[in-house]
Design a protein around this motif. Sequence first.
Motif, PDB file in Angstrom:
ATOM      1  N   SER A  93       6.233  -1.095  -2.368  1.00 24.10           N
ATOM      2  CA  SER A  93       4.992  -0.641  -2.995  1.00 24.10           C
ATOM      3  C   SER A  93       4.013  -1.791  -3.173  1.00 24.10           C
ATOM      4  N   GLU A  99       2.491   4.498  -0.572  1.00 24.71           N
ATOM      5  CA  GLU A  99       2.676   5.532   0.448  1.00 24.71           C
ATOM      6  C   GLU A  99       3.743   5.144   1.471  1.00 24.71           C
ATOM      7  N   TRP A 100       4.105   3.849   1.528  1.00 21.62           N
ATOM      8  CA  TRP A 100       5.128   3.380   2.476  1.00 21.62           C
ATOM      9  C   TRP A 100       6.516   3.286   1.846  1.00 21.62           C
ATOM     10  N   SER A 127       3.488   9.593   0.576  1.00 22.65           N
ATOM     11  CA  SER A 127       4.754   8.879   0.777  1.00 22.65           C
ATOM     12  C   SER A 127       5.787   9.767   1.469  1.00 22.65           C
TER      13      SER A 127
END
Length: 202
Positions: A93, A99-100, A127
Amino acid sequence: MSQDLIGTHLRQSLAALDRAAKDPALLAVARRIADVIIAALDSGNKLLLVGNGGSAADAQHIAAEIVGRYKKDRPGYAAMALTTDTSALTAISNDYGFEWVFARQVEGLAQEGDILLALSTSGRSPSILKALRAARELGITTIGFTGTQGEPMAAYCDHLLVVPSDDTPIVQQIHIAFAHGICDAIEQTMMREPGSVRDGRS
């Protein structure tokens, strides 16, 4: 209280669950999902699970039922919620953006034959969509659980279970009800045939 809020919630939950239980197409999707997971686990592969908030708790709950036990004593099966490693969650994060947070774990942990189960009540969580996209790019089978607003997930899921509600708490309740039914199917089937990975005597 002028309104019986608890009773109202229970009645709404019951109505949605009743609609789900009487929907042949939805039940067929759930059975296919159970079969796909059973085939993967029986081949020595693993189930990865992702979700945010309450769905993160559900991902952990489902993984625990599969690794530990649902109702019967038996060997543990391979399932992992990608919501629990605080170092990975915070590093990804911080370095890449929230989102990853799941996609990077999928890239690092998923192997051919594994399955990704993604839970999102809205079906629009960045995510979750990125994790599904990453799994697709790796050739991993993708399963989604969502509600009636979850159309964005459809493009990235091989199997999508859409429960008949757009109310977040009710969607989550029905997700876990389906998950318990799927866990029961997994456990019963994996224990049924001796001499394979299913009962730990291969």
